[in-house]
Write an enzyme that holds these catalytic residues in place. Structure first.
Site, PDB file in Angstrom:
ATOM      1  N   HIS A 253      -0.330  55.167 115.049  1.00  0.00           N
ATOM      2  CA  HIS A 253      -0.441  54.521 113.917  1.00  0.00           C
ATOM      3  C   HIS A 253      -2.018  55.303 113.633  1.00  0.00           C
ATOM      4  O   HIS A 253      -3.100  55.061 114.492  1.00  0.00           O
ATOM      5  CB  HIS A 253      -0.793  52.959 113.872  1.00  0.00           C
ATOM      6  N   CYS A 254      -2.424  55.611 112.284  1.00  0.00           N
ATOM      7  CA  CYS A 254      -3.562  56.227 111.867  1.00  0.00           C
ATOM      8  C   CYS A 254      -4.086  55.090 111.088  1.00  0.00           C
ATOM      9  O   CYS A 254      -3.741  54.589 109.988  1.00  0.00           O
ATOM     10  CB  CYS A 254      -3.318  57.572 111.065  1.00  0.00           C
TER      11      CYS A 254
ATOM     12  N   HIS B  93      -6.739  62.347 113.227  1.00  0.00           N
ATOM     13  CA  HIS B  93      -7.022  62.353 112.017  1.00  0.00           C
ATOM     14  C   HIS B  93      -8.191  63.420 111.719  1.00  0.00           C
ATOM     15  O   HIS B  93      -9.465  63.191 112.247  1.00  0.00           O
ATOM     16  CB  HIS B  93      -7.241  61.217 111.249  1.00  0.00           C
ATOM     17  N   CYS B  94      -8.132  64.537 110.811  1.00  0.00           N
ATOM     18  CA  CYS B  94      -9.308  65.581 110.573  1.00  0.00           C
ATOM     19  C   CYS B  94      -9.983  65.258 109.264  1.00  0.00           C
ATOM     20  O   CYS B  94      -9.428  65.482 108.276  1.00  0.00           O
ATOM     21  CB  CYS B  94      -8.691  66.861 110.713  1.00  0.00           C
TER      22      CYS B  94
ATOM     23  N   CYS C 105      -5.379  56.783 107.496  1.00  0.00           N
ATOM     24  CA  CYS C 105      -3.813  56.921 106.420  1.00  0.00           C
ATOM     25  C   CYS C 105      -3.460  55.560 106.204  1.00  0.00           C
ATOM     26  O   CYS C 105      -2.683  55.455 105.218  1.00  0.00           O
ATOM     27  CB  CYS C 105      -3.122  58.099 107.186  1.00  0.00           C
TER      28      CYS C 105
ATOM     29  N   CYS D 292       1.920  54.897 110.383  1.00  0.00           N
ATOM     30  CA  CYS D 292       2.184  55.514 111.720  1.00  0.00           C
ATOM     31  C   CYS D 292       2.816  56.974 111.121  1.00  0.00           C
ATOM     32  O   CYS D 292       3.616  57.087 110.202  1.00  0.00           O
ATOM     33  CB  CYS D 292       3.398  54.780 112.307  1.00  0.00           C
TER      34      CYS D 292
END
Length: 335
Positions: A143-144, A157-158, A147, A150
């Site tokens: 999970h981000c 994450h960039c 964002c 998932c």
């Protein structure tokens, strides 16, 4: 659950806009470097038409590949988890309400996940699930928090691309790092003689300051990119993500294994870049697989990590995973 557009607050849209600031920062520097190199260096400083043409041709080659890769990395949609991994609302409420009872959780998740292609588990051996997305997590998915979903084979994450580096754009990200590094090296090497002329006092006009800063910026970004690019080359060769490098994935009946997805360095490379040499170095989608299932080292060695407590299904998994590789690949030894 997604929030309807009409219900999203002003703060939400402000946050969305702020996340683009790092990208605009990079784009601004790239646009300035284009002006400094093409106009100030090539048109006004470099002498001789042949030298100018050679400088410009190779510069635009690196610039085009770098820009294309960067665009693809930013605007490729992240890999989202299919609906078959969703936990029904009634079961999800039971799992959450009985969060103190691992037995209840495991019973429900085992019933839901026994027919899903999952080999990664929690440290305790249970199915990994996401409370926010209400899904059972596929292998290598995480999970981000930025964002809000998932992501399949999430690497990290960039902020510099305002996107997750994941299954769908990992090839583009590695190519972006490589071409950006080549771009910086080319700019710094070709501007070096004129940087030396600056210190000798042989350059005049405002253009000399553009050349001075162009050289310094290219060196600065080049040094930063070098370590990051070679680190991700190492990750590709080992078939790991950045998250897996910090915390090895757990496999059912085995536990943590950092080499679980390692199927040989050449096969690892092909999993990201594809099996067609002609498309390896172009930012187009050629990665193998669907982001849900991945070949395992154990499957090539004659054993399996059980995704289900069923011997027949384990045998079927071996046949399925092995069929993903061609006969030549299956004979390659694990490095």
């Amino acid at each position: 659950m997604a929030v309807p557009i009409e219900n999203k607050s002003t703060c939400y849209w402000c946050f969305k806009a702020v996340k683009w600031i790092p990208v605009l920062f990079i784009v601004t520097f790239v646009a300035w470097s284009y002006y400094a190199y093409v106009i100030q260096l090539c048109f006004y400083t470099v002498e001789g038409p042949v030298k100018k043409i050679l400088y410009l041709v190779f510069y635009h080659l690196f610039f085009f590949m770098f820009s294309w890769s960067y665009w693809q990395t930013i605007f490729t949609d992240i890999g989202r988890v299919p609906s078959k991994f969703k936990i029904p609302d009634a079961d999800f409420e039971t799992v959450i309400n009985d969060s103190n009872s691992l037995e209840v959780q495991n019973t429900i998740l085992n019933n839901l996940g026994r027919y899903l292609p999952i080999v990664n588990v929690t440290v305790s051996g249970g199915y990994r699930f996401c409370e926010k997305c209400r899904i059972i997590k596929p292998d290598r998915a995480h999970h981000c928090s930025v964002c809000g979903v998932c992501v399949l084979k999430m690497d990290h994450h960039c902020p510099w691309i305002n996107n997750c580096v994941s299954f769908t754009n990992y090839k583009f990200f590695v190519l972006f790092l490589g071409y950006a590094l080549m771009y910086c090296l080319y700019v710094s090497l070709t501007s070096l003689p004129y940087f030396i002329d600056f210190w000798r006092g042989d350059l005049t006009g405002i253009g000399k300051f553009h050349i001075l800063f162009l050289f310094f910026v290219a060196i600065m970004f080049g040094v930063s990119l070098m370590s990051l690019f070679f680190y991700h080359c190492y990750l590709v060769s080992e078939n790991r993500t950045t998250l897996e490098a910090f915390r090895p994935p757990c496999f059912r009946g085995v536990g943590p294994d950092k080499y679980g997805f390692h199927i040989g360095r050449y096969n690892n490379f092909q999993e990201v870049f594809g099996d067609n040499l002609k498309t390896w170095f172009f930012p187009i989608s050629t990665s193998s697989g669907d982001g849900i299932e991945y070949p395992l080292r154990s499957l090539l060695q004659g054993s399996t990590y059980h995704s289900m407590d069923n011997t027949q299904n384990s045998t079927r998994d071996i046949e399925t995973e092995t069929s993903k590789l061609n006969p030549v690949q299956t004979e390659i030894s694990i490095l």
